[in-house]
Design an enzyme around this catalytic site. Structure first.
Site, short mmCIF file in Angstrom:
data_model
loop_
_atom_site.label_atom_id
_atom_site.label_comp_id
_atom_site.label_asym_id
_atom_site.label_seq_id
_atom_site.Cartn_x
_atom_site.Cartn_y
_atom_site.Cartn_z
N SER A 2 -9.79 1.76 2.80
CA SER A 2 -8.94 2.57 1.96
C SER A 2 -7.90 1.77 1.19
O SER A 2 -7.28 2.29 0.26
CB SER A 2 -8.22 3.62 2.80
OG SER A 2 -7.43 3.00 3.77
N LYS B 14 0.86 -1.19 0.00
CA LYS B 14 0.00 0.00 0.00
C LYS B 14 0.89 1.24 0.00
O LYS B 14 1.92 1.28 0.70
CB LYS B 14 -0.89 -0.01 1.24
CG LYS B 14 -1.96 1.09 1.30
CD LYS B 14 -2.88 0.87 2.51
CE LYS B 14 -3.99 1.91 2.57
NZ LYS B 14 -4.88 1.69 3.73
N SER C 153 -10.08 -0.70 6.94
CA SER C 153 -9.52 -0.49 5.61
C SER C 153 -8.80 -1.67 4.99
O SER C 153 -8.37 -1.57 3.85
CB SER C 153 -8.57 0.71 5.65
OG SER C 153 -9.32 1.89 5.83
#
Lengths: 490, 110, 486
Positions: free
Chosen positions: C154, C79, C178
């Site tokens: 997210s 990420k 997330s």
């Protein structure tokens, strides 16, 4: 951290006896906030070096620069030193937590400072000034220092009118302890004595080198004035005081400024003011847009610090003898007041233990003290030698003046036998009859001086003593002369 | 749940435009007039929604700031690695003389 | 022959045994990325050259008889809020668009040391604030199973990367769900470990008392190995657990006989019927496998959303203050420093980020701390008490992961509150620091995957994984039955 003003005058009842500053019927109220750089090898929350004077931005790591993803880890030695200085200031050392103080400034890399808010490590202590006046200490807490800004283009490197600024983060993250006193101080001299004594303690316990001129000790003064017995009035915070002397001057100026305002019926605005050493005044800084809202909250990246009884007692047991105790020790063996100038000066130089040594060898402590005050190098002479010398002087075998000369020789030679040196120099104690006839001669030679002296003018004695010393080629013992003159007067 | 739309404006706004403006300044954010209006409505609706906790009896409840029960996590006072200054300064917006350069620091307390 | 992708565990074993070459494996994954990521937009940055280089190194190590580690040759997505030295780390924000960190996150170092091969930095909602990856400054990521829909957020990029087989395993961060919510929407396994189990050093902070890094994978075992690799004490993170890596694989297949599985009877409503149905099926599956289903009540669970949306933005408002244009990242020039801060942050941050910063600043501000942030932290305590009481009666809890299957792009984008509700079931365990994971458990509306969430007490991640493995086995058996029994 603002001081909570406890309207509790006479916080320490014994303080009542001490002199207070007074001007136009107003008295002074001062609290001091002192920031001290701790003498650790590395920073408070990271292992970057805690070093002064290196090339800009070389003692940096992600934590120091506040880079995204960086996390703080607490320096154990900083906690140790905070405990040490807390105990030396008679504080309670307690479980403590860290908090974020949020504000924007270019030398604040994270735009928040990690400090302590609700639960500081040290609380409720005190510091006794040499004259016995006690200043309460509200709290001492750990926090990280900011970077340094240099302003380019303005007059004298000031912010005002500068074209731009340059930031060096070497200092960012250096461990600080902020020591907040209670508003107990009632005289500028007390403020100066507080800072001086505090410095002595910090140096003695090895927490910091505490040099105002170098920035490792920074003093801010919260100053207000009031009519005696009335509630506390609004205070102003004075910054940019860079020496003990400036502190006294700044407080004096600010107090008078506030008295003028009160007298004119004008309000004193709570604000931070900047002391200007050059023009001897405090000035208001450019006002902030909004009152600071630091939005303190518990630092989520750190956990609670709970030193525990074992660690605290270990630190307490290892504390060195503090300056006040050393002075008290000298007072006990010399009979002088602990805050007499001689004891203050000699202790400050670290020569108190020498006096104790001399006394252990049978020497006269108060005579030793007096000599050391005037001739610090004497502390380099072996204690036994000085012991013998002062014993001779105490018994009248040498006059004070003679002893001084013998001592000077000892310093040059690195020691020596007092008797032998005295003999070499041809010193013999002056007998009392010889002395008395000199005194009589001087009286006879200066009848006017003698008359004035008998009438109570102590100053007139000077002329008589001077004549006697001249006649004796400096060998007469001044004390004996004075004693004789006084005896003859009555 | 599911249908709580921001179109519904609470009777008494939970936050005023003046408050939002103050908060934006504290956070160093600039809002246009339209943005201020929208933000005020949005934040107000949110705070209205979050008012469900107002009714709870929280007397004597200890706040929970962290999930961790840890204490006394410390490190030894030993020097570690520092960053390469060039690598760091190379990522800076503006540099002079090995230092970070910023425009005049005005309007801020020293 | 199954069309299941090769698991990370198998890939690594093949590489270490010399049966497969890492460069071939990486080439295969890079080809798929090349083919489809223009459409999916899972990656902010593909690291093709670096990946091939590293793969060659891994193969070299194997040929020299050295062991590259448990993830040898496994293509991994990171990420883009995990710091990678010298490689842009943007948090999908304009304000960090060109920033190259001068250091690696601990997670990154541990993965590299385990032989993993980073194929790219994945897309996210800006600064991890969102539930759909539509808040990215670099465009949204699409759900690989239906590109008109969101992958969740997210960590949408990381979830999509695994779902689209752009990576065998990927890593995200979970502050309010997330990882778990996008895992559910993309039909993959997603884990938020016990708070502190994985170091946050180098994870760009959103909510410091809530954030955790965790893995996405196709299988529970892959996720277990991935988590074992990255977990364990880090002296650089003061909140990290005081023990070594989590031990998950050994007990993975022990099953759930005798395990007590909690059903929260007063769970907030709002899950769609298909999700409810799959949750029931999951309870049935566990009961069949020998677990005991017990009822628990958690009245404070309902207040999780509120507490979270006062605490997380508050912490974020402080964490994001460092983005001021002084030392790194974007700077918008201005005549004085204060104006520079304002111009930079106004230009650099997206709408959702600004919204949360303002909300958080307000919740901490003078006069409001007690009513908002202070109060929310007390509610957090109530929620933790509820969990403690529940875990006295149950070993794990079962809830939906996401209230619905993947929704259409744009559906909730203009309604922040509606978007926040996506995290209703995941948020409370962030507040308490307990672990949670989402496991795919069948199909819901529109043929889209549904995820079931398993929650466990702190440091009982292994028990959580056991239950997950059981559910996974159940699904596999069912599919096999469907195939063979038709």
């Amino acid at each position: 951290m603002s001081i909570t003003y406890v309207n509790d005058d006479g916080y320490y009842p014994s303080n009542e006896e001490h002199p207070r500053w007074e001007h136009e019927g107003y008295e002074l109220v001062v609290g001091l906030e002192v920031h001290v750089e701790l003498a650790t090898r590395t920073k408070l929350f990271s292992s970057a070096p805690n070093r002064f004077g290196d090339e800009p931005n070389t003692n940096i790591d992600p934590v120091t620069l506040g880079l995204p993803g960086a996390l703080p880890v607490l320096n154990r030695q900083a906690v140790e030193l905070a405990i040490r200085l807390g105990l030396a200031l008679n504080c309670t050392v307690q479980k403590s937590t860290f908090a974020r103080k949020n504000y924007f400034y270019p030398d604040m890399p994270k735009a928040y400072q990690i400090s302590q808010y609700d639960e500081p490590i040290n609380i409720d202590g005190w510091l006794d000034l040499p004259d016995g006046f006690r200043v309460g200490i509200e709290r001492g807490h750990l926090e990280e220092d900011t970077g340094k800004s240099t302003h380019v283009g303005g007059a004298g490197g000031r912010i005002h009118g500068s074209d731009y600024s340059l930031i060096d983060f070497n200092r960012a993250g250096v461990p600080l302890v902020e020591i907040v006193s209670r508003p107990d101080i009632r005289h500028p001299e007390q403020a100066k004595a507080y800072v001086t004594e505090l410095r002595g303690i910090l140096v003695a316990v090895g927490a910091s080198d505490a040099k105002m001129e170098e920035g490792s000790m920074r003093v801010d003064a919260n100053v207000s004035v009031r009519k005696p017995g009335a509630d506390f009035n609004t205070r102003c915070e004075i910054k940019n005081v860079n020496s003990v002397r400036s502190l006294g001057r700044a407080i004096e100026y600010e107090a008078r400024r506030q008295v003028l305002l009160h007298e004119a019926g004008e309000p004193v605005t709570q604000q931070t003011r900047h002391w200007d050493e050059n023009d001897g005044r405090t000035h208001t800084l450019r006002s902030k847009e909004d009152a600071d809202d630091y939005r303190y909250f518990l630092e989520p990246d750190l956990v609670v610090v709970d030193p525990g009884i074992e660690w605290i007692e270990a630190v307490r047991a290892a504390l060195p003898v503090l300056p006040s105790a050393r002075r008290a020790g000298l007072a006990a063996i010399t009979g002088l007041a602990a805050n007499s100038e001689a004891i203050m000066v000699v202790t400050d130089r670290g020569h108190d233990s020498f006096v104790v040594d001399v006394a252990k060898h049978g020497g006269d402590a108060s005579i030793t003290l007096k000599h050391l005050q005037q001739l610090p190098e004497a502390a380099g002479v072996p204690a036994e030698d000085v012991a013998k010398l002062t014993t001779m002087e105490a018994s009248g075998g040498l006059t004070a003046t003679q002893a001084k000369q013998v001592l000077a020789d000892m310093v040059d030679a690195g020691g020596g036998d007092a008797e032998a040196i005295a003999t070499d120099k041809g010193f013999e104690a002056m007998g009392n009859t010889e002395l008395e006839s000199m005194v009589d001669a001087a009286i006879a030679a200066q009848p006017d001086a003698w008359e004035k002296f008998c009438a109570g003018e102590g100053k007139a004695m000077g002329a008589l003593v001077g004549a006697i010393m001249k006649a004796s080629k400096g060998q007469a013992d001044g004390k004996a002369v004075t004693a004789l003159l006084n005896a003859k007067k009555s | 749940m599911g249908g709580d739309s921001l179109r519904r404006v609470p009777d008494v706004p939970k936050i005023s435009a003046a408050d939002v403006s103050k908060v934006a300044t504290l956070a160093r954010l600039c809002l246009t007039d339209d943005e201020l209006t929208t933000a005020t409505a949005e934040l107000s609706a949110m705070l209205d929604h979050f008012a469900d906790i107002d009714a709870l009896d929280l007397d004597g409840v200890e706040p929970m700031m962290q999930p961790t029960p840890l204490a006394n996590v410390m490190r030894e006072d030993v020097e570690g690695e520092t960053l390469d200054r060039d690598e760091v300064l190379g990522q800076a917006p503006l540099v002079e003389d090995g230092r970070f350069r910023v425009p005049p620091i005005l309007g801020i307390q020293e | 022959m199954s069309d299941q992708p090769t698991t990370a565990v198998d890939l690594a074993r093949n590489v270490r045994d010399g049966v497969a070459k890492a460069v071939d494996i990486v080439d295969g994954y890079l080809a798929r990325i090349d083919e489809r990521d223009d459409e999916i937009n899972a990656f902010n940055l593909v690291l093709a050259d670096q990946a091939r280089e590293r793969a060659a190194e891994i193969d070299e190590m194997v040929s020299l008889g050295r062991d590259p580690g448990p993830l040898a040759g496994v293509p991994v997505g990171l990420k883009d809020n995990l710091c990678t030295r010298g490689i842009p780390t943007t948090c999908s924000s304009k304000i960090l668009a060109d920033w190259k960190p001068p250091y690696d996150a601990t997670v990154v170092t541990r993965l590299r040391d385990a032989g993993a091969i980073f194929v790219g930095k994945t897309n996210l909602d800006e600064f991890a604030m969102g539930s759909s990856t539509e808040n990215s400054a670099f465009g949204p990521t699409k759900n690989p199973l239906d590109t008109t829909r969101v992958p969740g957020g997210s960590s949408g990029g990381s979830a999509a990367a695994v779902a689209a087989n752009f990576a065998a395993v990927s890593f995200g961060s979970d502050t309010g769900g997330s990882i778990r919510q996008p895992a559910a929407l993309c039909g993959v396994v997603g884990v938020k470990p016990t708070y502190g189990a994985v170091s946050r050093l180098g994870l760009i902070a959103f909510g410091s008392s809530l954030d955790q890094v965790g893995p996405f994978a196709h299988t529970v075992r892959d996720a277990a190995v991935a988590l074992e690799t990255i977990s364990g004490h880090d002296p650089g993170d003061s909140t990290s657990i005081q023990q070594g890596p989590l031990d998950l694989s050994p007990t993975l297949d022990l099953g759930v006989a005798g395990l007590r599985v909690g059903r929260i009877t007063d769970l907030p409503k709002g899950a769609s019927p298909d999700v409810e149905e799959r949750l029931e099926a999951a309870f049935d599956a566990l009961r069949e496998a020998g677990a005991e289903i017990v009822d628990v009540e958690m009245p404070a669970f309902n207040y999780g959303l509120t507490a979270y949306y006062l605490i997380a933005p508050a912490e974020a408002s402080s964490n994001l203050a460092r983005f001021d244009g002084v030392r790194f990242g974007m700077r918008t020039p201005a005549p004085d420093t204060n104006s520079m801060y304002t111009a930079t942050r106004t230009d650099g941050f997206g709408t959702e980020v600004k919204r949360r910063i303002m909300l958080g600043t307000y919740a901490l501000s003078a006069g409001y701390y007690d009513a908002y942030y202070g109060r929310a932290q007390k509610v957090r305590r109530l929620i933790a008490n509820d969990f403690a009481a529940a875990y006295a009666k149950a070993d794990v809890l079962l809830t939906p992961a996401s209230p619905t299957v993947a929704f259409k792009l744009g559906d909730k984008a203009s309604d922040p509150l509606a978007m926040y509700l996506c995290d209703t079931y995941t948020i409370p365990s962030n507040l308490t620091g307990d672990p949670g994971m989402s496991v795919p458990f069948g199909i819901g509306e529109h043929g889209l995957p549904v995820g079931v969430q398993i929650l466990a007490p702190a440091l009982k991640d292994d028990v959580m994984f056991r239950a997950a493995a059981t559910l996974e086995r159940h699904m596999q058996n069912h599919q096999d039955q469907n195939v063979s029994g038709s």
